[in-house]
Design a protein around this motif. Structure first.
Motif, PDB file in Angstrom:
ATOM      1  N   VAL B 163       0.795  -1.153  -0.042  1.00 31.85           N
ATOM      2  CA  VAL B 163       0.020   0.085   0.171  1.00 31.85           C
ATOM      3  C   VAL B 163       0.813   1.266   0.086  1.00 31.85           C
ATOM      4  O   VAL B 163       1.864   1.300   0.581  1.00 31.85           O
ATOM      5  N   GLU B 164       0.473   2.200  -0.653  1.00 31.10           N
ATOM      6  CA  GLU B 164       1.083   3.663  -0.737  1.00 31.10           C
ATOM      7  C   GLU B 164       0.251   4.722   0.058  1.00 31.10           C
ATOM      8  O   GLU B 164      -0.947   4.706  -0.279  1.00 31.10           O
ATOM      9  N   PRO B 165       0.408   5.513   1.022  1.00 33.95           N
ATOM     10  CA  PRO B 165       1.699   5.717   1.624  1.00 33.95           C
ATOM     11  C   PRO B 165       1.811   4.657   2.668  1.00 33.95           C
ATOM     12  O   PRO B 165       1.093   4.509   3.392  1.00 33.95           O
ATOM     13  N   THR B 169       0.749   3.749   7.322  1.00 29.84           N
ATOM     14  CA  THR B 169       0.034   2.592   7.930  1.00 29.84           C
ATOM     15  C   THR B 169       0.853   1.960   8.965  1.00 29.84           C
ATOM     16  O   THR B 169       0.200   0.929   9.752  1.00 29.84           O
ATOM     17  N   GLY B 231      -8.535  -2.649  -1.414  1.00 33.40           N
ATOM     18  CA  GLY B 231      -7.244  -3.039  -0.903  1.00 33.40           C
ATOM     19  C   GLY B 231      -6.546  -3.983  -1.977  1.00 33.40           C
ATOM     20  O   GLY B 231      -5.410  -4.343  -1.450  1.00 33.40           O
TER      21      GLY B 231
END
Ligand code: SF4
Ligand code: SF4
Lengths: 215, 290
Positions: B163-165, B169, B231
């Motif tokens: 995932v970005e950023p 997370t 996601g």
């Protein structure tokens, strides 16, 4: 302010079924700003309902329809027009509509749908930033409300649906938790996000809520 | 007694898991057939919880039925459909049925499923759910009241290595570990380098990483996933590979095997998301174990 929108005219006309005389009430505050029940909308409603075969016994735009005593007083000042009407059509937020319902025995018709407590971005553009959770967390979240701006109201960070900083629920919105992370990083206090935020206390949100200030 | 799955993780043995969605209906025959066919190849089977906010049989009962069959489930539990009372009572019920592993999830947006008008709950979030599981494991409910019998769950959580950023997370991963997550089952991995980076990042947290491997069937399916499943992001080169393959379904399995083999040396296990093509799981797992 309370953001509301007018119900579609057909719905209003349907709710006025069984009576022909209508007294229309607007609000000079929020409903005026979001154009659901200001002077102009009351005037237009009068025209539209006249076209639909209704007789308008009178109109009034109350300064803060949510103010119960003022609403009762203003309606008394128009007692005859109110008495003549079969229905009181109210173009204000749900709180204002109930001020009217409490002040008059007449059948009250809600002409709006109340949406949210809104910030004003610019003229005619409103955004929800606070949902009145009763236990403000902005001190821990860099001034961005996780309860409201996060579509799931999550308290401990982004969900698995965040992509490229956008929210899973509406890709046009930035993920609140990315904004919070960036703000706290910029303020050099991002480490505070490593502490677990406890669950919300929904007892603070029980309704009907009330508040009485000490004299 | 810890679960077989917990035991293997603790012993640093490589684990393989797969996932099944409970039926949309009350007939468990298909679920059980699939579970029985997968069981010899995997260490545990995830039972999804109204995945994608589509209403199905409760994972509590589906997981309990697997236990009765001698198959070890990982019960997925989301915060979307239950408040803190329901979450705890379902967890107690699951423990009573012999369920030992729980994957604590937030839950996909209700607006992407088949009951869009429903009210999403989110009384707790995944971190708080992990804490709740910890409380039940220590013999108390969320408010500290003693229970007649403590649970003995191994709790896990989800993570998204690509995932970005990613940095945004991180704090939540730290909190998931602090709240008791012992394993991360990741979103589909397409870039093993990112998985390695992720693995290094969470290594200090002491949480085992189980890499998600998605079995794709066609370019169209990949595009559908990109549009509809929160996601999950299938990268363009993978879609192109599927689009130009003579046999896209077989190519999908090849891609999955390649990725799984690359991930194998990086992490503690592989989680196979077969997207309904359970018949290819044995082949895939044979390749991973080879
Ligand atoms: S946390 Fe959010 S919803 Fe609660 S009072 Fe503060 S701004 Fe409003
Ligand atoms: S993507 Fe971010 S803002 Fe949207 S629901 Fe998930 S955590 Fe909340």
């Amino acid at each position: 302010m309370i953001v509301s929108t007018q119900k579609p005219l057909e719905q209003i006309v349907a709710a006025l079924e069984g009576g022909s005389r209508v007294f229309i009430i607007g609000c000079a505050k929020c409903a005026t700003v979001c154009k659901s029940g200001g002077e102009e909308e009351v005037f237009r409603m009068q025209d539209a309902l006249t076209l639909a075969g209704k007789e308008i016994t009178g109109t009034i735009v109350i300064d803060e329809t949510c103010h119960m005593l003022r609403t009762a007083r203003d309606l008394r000042s128009r007692r005859e027009q109110v008495e003549e009407a079969d229905f009181l059509l109210v173009l204000s937020c749900g709180a204002g509509i109930q001020s009217v319902a409490e002040a008059a025995e007449k059948k009250v018709v809600a002409g709006t749908d109340s949406k949210f407590l809104g910030n004003i971005r610019r003229f005619g553009q409103f955004e929800q930033r606070c949902s009145l959770c009763g236990d403000c967390r902005l001190n821990d979240s860099g001034g961005v409300c996780p309860v409201t701006v996060c579509a799931k109201g999550l308290l401990n960070g982004p969900c698995g649906g965040m992509e490229e900083g956008c929210c899973e629920v509406d890709r046009n919105n930035r993920c609140a938790w990315v904004t919070i992370y960036e703000r706290l990083t910029g303020q050099e206090r991002v480490r505070q996000l490593d502490a677990i935020t406890p669950a919300r206390d929904f007892a603070l949100k029980r309704h009907p809520n009330s508040l009485k200030l000490e004299k | 007694m810890p679960s077989h799955f917990a035991h293997k993780l603790a012993a640093d043995e490589f684990v393989i898991t797969a996932e099944i969605a409970p039926p949309k209906g009350c007939d468990p025959a298909g679920l059980m057939r699939t579970a029985i066919s997968l069981a010899p190849f995997v260490d545990a089977i995830n039972i999804t919880d109204n995945q994608g906010a589509n209403m199905r049989m409760t994972p509590l009962v589906a997981a309990g039925m697997l236990v009765r069959e001698g198959i070890e489930p990982i019960m997925q539990l989301t915060c979307r459909d239950r408040n803190r009372l329901a979450l705890q009572s379902d967890l107690l019920g699951a423990a009573a049925m012999g369920v030992k592993n729980v994957l604590a999830l937030t839950g996909d947006d209700i607006g992407c499923g088949d009951h869009r008008q429903g009210r999403a709950v989110f009384d707790l979030d995944s971190v708080l759910l992990l804490q709740t599981i910890g409380a039940l494991n220590s013999g108390f409910d969320l408010n500290g009241a003693p229970l007649a019998g403590a649970t003995d769950f191994l709790a896990g959580a989800a993570a998204a290595p690509e995932v970005e950023p990613f940095d945004a997370t991180r704090p939540k991963l730290v909190k998931k570990a602090a709240a008791g997550a012992r394993f991360f089952q990741t979103q589909a991995v397409f870039n093993p380098e990112r998985l390695a980076y992720f693995h290094d990042a969470v290594q200090p947290l002491g949480v085992k990483v189980i890499a998600g491997i998605l079995v794709l069937k066609s370019a169209r399916m990949a595009e559908f996933i990109n549009l509809n499943i929160p996601g999950l992001k299938v990268p363009l080169p993978v879609i192109e590979r599927l689009a130009t393959a003579a046999d896209p379904a077989a190519e999908g399995v090849r891609i999955a095997i390649e990725l799984a083999l690359q991930c194998r040396s990086i992490c503690s296990g592989i989680h196979v998301m077969a997207m309904g093509r359970y018949e290819v799981v044995p082949q895939l797992i044979a390749a991973i174990r080879s």
